[in-house]
Design an enzyme around this catalytic site. Structure first.
Site, short mmCIF file in Angstrom:
data_model
loop_
_atom_site.label_atom_id
_atom_site.label_comp_id
_atom_site.label_asym_id
_atom_site.label_seq_id
_atom_site.Cartn_x
_atom_site.Cartn_y
_atom_site.Cartn_z
N CYS A 114 42.08 29.46 53.05
CA CYS A 114 41.56 28.38 52.20
C CYS A 114 41.68 27.00 52.86
O CYS A 114 41.06 26.04 52.41
CB CYS A 114 42.27 28.38 50.85
SG CYS A 114 42.08 29.93 49.98
N HIS A 251 40.83 21.72 47.55
CA HIS A 251 40.49 23.14 47.54
C HIS A 251 40.48 23.62 46.09
O HIS A 251 41.35 23.27 45.29
CB HIS A 251 41.52 23.93 48.34
CG HIS A 251 41.41 25.41 48.15
ND1 HIS A 251 40.21 26.08 48.30
CD2 HIS A 251 42.32 26.35 47.79
CE1 HIS A 251 40.40 27.35 48.05
NE2 HIS A 251 41.67 27.55 47.74
N ASN A 281 37.06 30.51 43.46
CA ASN A 281 37.73 30.20 44.72
C ASN A 281 36.90 30.77 45.88
O ASN A 281 36.82 31.98 46.04
CB ASN A 281 39.14 30.80 44.71
CG ASN A 281 39.94 30.47 45.96
OD1 ASN A 281 39.39 29.98 46.96
ND2 ASN A 281 41.22 30.74 45.93
O1 UT7 Z 1 43.48 29.45 47.28
C1 UT7 Z 1 44.78 29.86 47.43
C2 UT7 Z 1 44.81 31.22 46.89
N1 UT7 Z 1 44.91 31.45 45.52
C3 UT7 Z 1 45.44 30.67 44.57
O2 UT7 Z 1 45.73 29.54 44.74
C4 UT7 Z 1 45.72 31.31 43.25
C5 UT7 Z 1 47.09 30.97 42.81
N2 UT7 Z 1 47.50 31.62 41.61
C6 UT7 Z 1 46.88 31.50 40.41
O3 UT7 Z 1 45.88 30.84 40.31
C7 UT7 Z 1 47.51 32.16 39.21
O4 UT7 Z 1 48.81 32.57 39.54
C8 UT7 Z 1 46.69 33.37 38.69
C9 UT7 Z 1 45.39 32.90 38.10
C10 UT7 Z 1 46.44 34.36 39.82
C11 UT7 Z 1 47.47 34.09 37.61
O5 UT7 Z 1 47.79 33.18 36.57
P1 UT7 Z 1 49.27 33.14 35.94
O6 UT7 Z 1 49.22 32.21 34.82
O7 UT7 Z 1 50.18 32.84 37.09
O8 UT7 Z 1 49.41 34.60 35.40
P2 UT7 Z 1 50.54 35.65 35.76
O9 UT7 Z 1 50.47 36.07 37.19
O10 UT7 Z 1 51.83 35.07 35.28
O11 UT7 Z 1 50.11 36.88 34.86
C12 UT7 Z 1 50.19 36.83 33.46
C13 UT7 Z 1 49.64 38.11 32.86
C14 UT7 Z 1 50.14 39.39 33.52
O12 UT7 Z 1 50.43 40.29 32.50
P3 UT7 Z 1 51.94 40.65 32.09
O13 UT7 Z 1 52.56 41.19 33.35
O14 UT7 Z 1 52.51 39.33 31.67
O15 UT7 Z 1 51.76 41.62 30.99
C15 UT7 Z 1 48.93 39.88 34.29
O16 UT7 Z 1 48.90 41.28 34.39
O17 UT7 Z 1 48.21 38.13 32.96
C16 UT7 Z 1 47.80 39.39 33.43
N3 UT7 Z 1 46.55 39.27 34.16
C17 UT7 Z 1 45.36 39.31 33.54
N4 UT7 Z 1 45.01 39.47 32.25
C18 UT7 Z 1 43.70 39.45 31.96
C19 UT7 Z 1 46.37 39.04 35.47
N5 UT7 Z 1 45.06 38.96 35.74
C20 UT7 Z 1 44.41 39.10 34.56
C21 UT7 Z 1 43.05 39.11 34.19
N6 UT7 Z 1 42.74 39.28 32.89
N7 UT7 Z 1 42.05 38.93 35.09
#
Ligand code: UT7
Length: 324
Positions: A114, A251, A281
């Site tokens: 990225c 980004h 992204n």
């Molecule tokens: O460019 C550099 C690369 N990438 C990034 O910068 C991305 C960085 N990270 C993020 O943007 C966020 O961490 C995410 C968008 C990936 C995830 O958001 P979060 O608020 O950190 O969610 P989380 O990882 O804490 O997950 C919360 C819940 C989980 O369920 P449990 O374990 O709490 O039951 C996941 O399984 O959300 C669940 N989950 C989803 N639910 C519905 C993860 N992906 C999804 C989805 N739809 N697509």
């Protein structure tokens, strides 16, 4: 007097196919509500089977060359950032060079995920400042859909495809922050974080291209801190105050990362270019795509001061300070 790399052309390309959050909900267990609330993403563009990264890069480059009144033959350098090359080798930049009918100079890729556009920009800017090239094409391009695991809801809703680029021309300037052009670019990496965001494959590990795998929370934790810190550092190094910055063009990974970066840095969201809702992204393409969008919709104007921070796999991060 000094040499500066001035941006004389900007181009972008997004593949025609748009996938909505509702479309993603038909593939994995997710919802429009979850994706919008946690990421700000509403749609993403996906390249079709026959559209490689170089095809998209050439389309963006043609637009940039056109806006600069140049042809491919006027370029003597191409630096291209991507993690989704057409082939393991040669460089995707070689295909772009051929596609633009450029027969001289040199063309090569940089791999910084990225932060790829920032790494490419710094490389080209340094070469122009040293008189090693005169007119450079700097591209960020990705076909992330081709390395996305569409069974993994943790990653597949986050990424999109696209290409963005700038044409840089070496010009004499006074050497102050009032100059037009790339004023400075800082880039950093810490390879100890490589497992947090990477591809599951590669030629020398398992002969496979692999899929994107990510520890989202860990990446999130570092993204806003790193982007805000490197932004503050580049401003201080160049004797520029935050108030002088017209636009933050970061980004685009997640609207919450953009908001956290802006808050940490102390810049209002009204001064942040955000395209994450429309592009998702797009890794190396996201900063030049956001820049192109900001110029196209009339927000970003000639002479304005732009701050471009990025952060990605490696980890890599950095920021560029540019007067358009
Ligand atoms: O460019 C550099 C690369 N990438 C990034 O910068 C991305 C960085 N990270 C993020 O943007 C966020 O961490 C995410 C968008 C990936 C995830 O958001 P979060 O608020 O950190 O969610 P989380 O990882 O804490 O997950 C919360 C819940 C989980 O369920 P449990 O374990 O709490 O039951 C996941 O399984 O959300 C669940 N989950 C989803 N639910 C519905 C993860 N992906 C999804 C989805 N739809 N697509």
């Amino acid at each position: 007097m000094t040499l500066r790399s001035r941006i004389i052309g900007i181009g972008s390309f997004l593949p025609a196919h748009i996938s909505t959050n509702d479309d993603m909900a038909k593939i994995v267990d997710t919802s429009d509500e979850w994706i919008v609330e946690r990421t700000g993403i509403r749609v993403r563009h996906f390249a079709d089977e026959n559209m490689s990264s170089s095809v998209m890069a050439v389309k963006a480059a043609e637009q940039a060359l056109n806006s600069a009144g140049l042809t491919g033959d006027d370029l003597d350098l191409i630096v291209l950032g991507t993690v989704t090359p057409d082939k393991t080798f040669p460089a995707t930049a070689a295909y772009v060079q051929a596609g633009l009918g450029m027969k001289h100079g040199c063309a090569f890729d940089v791999v910084a995920a990225c932060s790829g556009f920032l790494y490419a920009l710094k490389t080209a800017d340094n070469m122009l400042r040293l008189g090693q090239a005169k007119t450079a094409l700097v591209v960020g391009v990705e076909t992330l859909s081709k390395i996305t695991d569409f069974k993994d809801r943790n990653t597949c809703v986050l990424f999109g495809d696209g290409a963005g680029c700038v044409i840089l021309k070496a010009e004499e300037a006074a050497g102050t922050s009032a100059d037009r052009g790339v004023l400075d670019t800082l880039i950093y990496s810490d390879g100890s974080y490589a497992p947090e965001l990477c591809s599951t494959g590669g030629p020398s590990t398992n002969h496979d291209v692999g899929y994107i795998t990510m520890n989202g929370r860990e990446v999130f934790r570092h993204a806003a801190v790193n982007m805000a810190e490197v932004s503050a550092e580049i401003l201080q190094k160049n004797g520029v105050s935050l108030d002088e910055v017209d636009w933050l063009v970061p980004h685009q990974a997640n609207i919450r990362i953009l908001e956290a970066t802006a808050k940490r840095l102390g810049i209002p969201m009204e001064k942040v270019i955000s395209t994450v809702d429309l592009h998702a992204n797009t890794s190396a393409a996201s900063i030049p795509l956001a820049l192109a969008e900001g110029v196209k919709n009339g927000k970003i104007k000639e002479g304005q001061l732009l701050l471009l921070p990025g952060m990605g796999a490696g980890f890599t991060w950095g920021a560029s300070l540019i007067r358009l």
